[in-house]
Write a protein that holds these residues in place. Sequence first.
Motif, PDB file in Angstrom:
ATOM      1  N   TYR A  26     -15.544  -1.089 -25.302  1.00  0.00           N
ATOM      2  CA  TYR A  26     -16.500  -1.071 -26.408  1.00  0.00           C
ATOM      3  C   TYR A  26     -17.785  -0.361 -26.001  1.00  0.00           C
ATOM      4  N   HIS A  29     -17.127   3.275 -26.352  1.00  0.00           N
ATOM      5  CA  HIS A  29     -17.066   3.580 -27.786  1.00  0.00           C
ATOM      6  C   HIS A  29     -18.467   3.612 -28.385  1.00  0.00           C
ATOM      7  N   PHE A  30     -19.278   2.622 -28.065  1.00  0.00           N
ATOM      8  CA  PHE A  30     -20.633   2.509 -28.595  1.00  0.00           C
ATOM      9  C   PHE A  30     -21.516   3.664 -28.125  1.00  0.00           C
ATOM     10  N   ASN A  34     -23.243   6.643 -30.356  1.00  0.00           N
ATOM     11  CA  ASN A  34     -24.677   6.891 -30.311  1.00  0.00           C
ATOM     12  C   ASN A  34     -24.980   8.337 -29.965  1.00  0.00           C
ATOM     13  N   LEU A  71     -18.064  -5.378 -34.966  1.00  0.00           N
ATOM     14  CA  LEU A  71     -18.047  -4.338 -33.934  1.00  0.00           C
ATOM     15  C   LEU A  71     -18.001  -2.941 -34.556  1.00  0.00           C
ATOM     16  N   LEU A  74     -21.472  -2.248 -36.039  1.00  0.00           N
ATOM     17  CA  LEU A  74     -22.503  -2.068 -35.013  1.00  0.00           C
ATOM     18  C   LEU A  74     -22.487  -0.662 -34.423  1.00  0.00           C
ATOM     19  N   SER A  75     -21.351  -0.008 -34.466  1.00  0.00           N
ATOM     20  CA  SER A  75     -21.244   1.337 -33.906  1.00  0.00           C
ATOM     21  C   SER A  75     -21.851   2.346 -34.873  1.00  0.00           C
TER      22      SER A  75
END
Length: 139
Positions: A26, A29-30, A34, A71, A74-75
């Motif tokens: 994650y 991924h995050f 960004n 999740l 949030l990304s």
Amino acid sequence: MTATPPPPAQRVLVRARRVLAFAGTYAVHFLRANYTVAKEIVTPGDGLAPAIVTVPLRSRTRAETAAFMSLISLSPGTMVLAVSDDRTHLVVHGMHATDPDALRAELGELEEQLLRAWRPVVPRPVVPRHEDNPTRRPT
């Protein structure tokens, strides 16, 4: 035929490994999301490729579904728009989805790792091999 459950210490180690693997996945991924959004803001041009995709859910409980939806939202660049009435699919908007199938696959992989980290460690059923099971015919 079922296997005996692993000892508690082994279950703790397996669960810890799954949670750490998920956290790392994650985080990547995050950070990737960004970076993509930041690059879009800083550089001129039209790098947007918005798409709305339907993602099948493997989550069985409301808590699993809510965690997965959180999740995704949030990304940066992704947002859950809706969940189906029967809770078998999510509708997700992706801001940089040049390939909707790739977005769907990436989200499916994220959900799979979340569920492996979330769910308890249980033994896998033992499937008898052909030579161990004389009643089973070869296919």
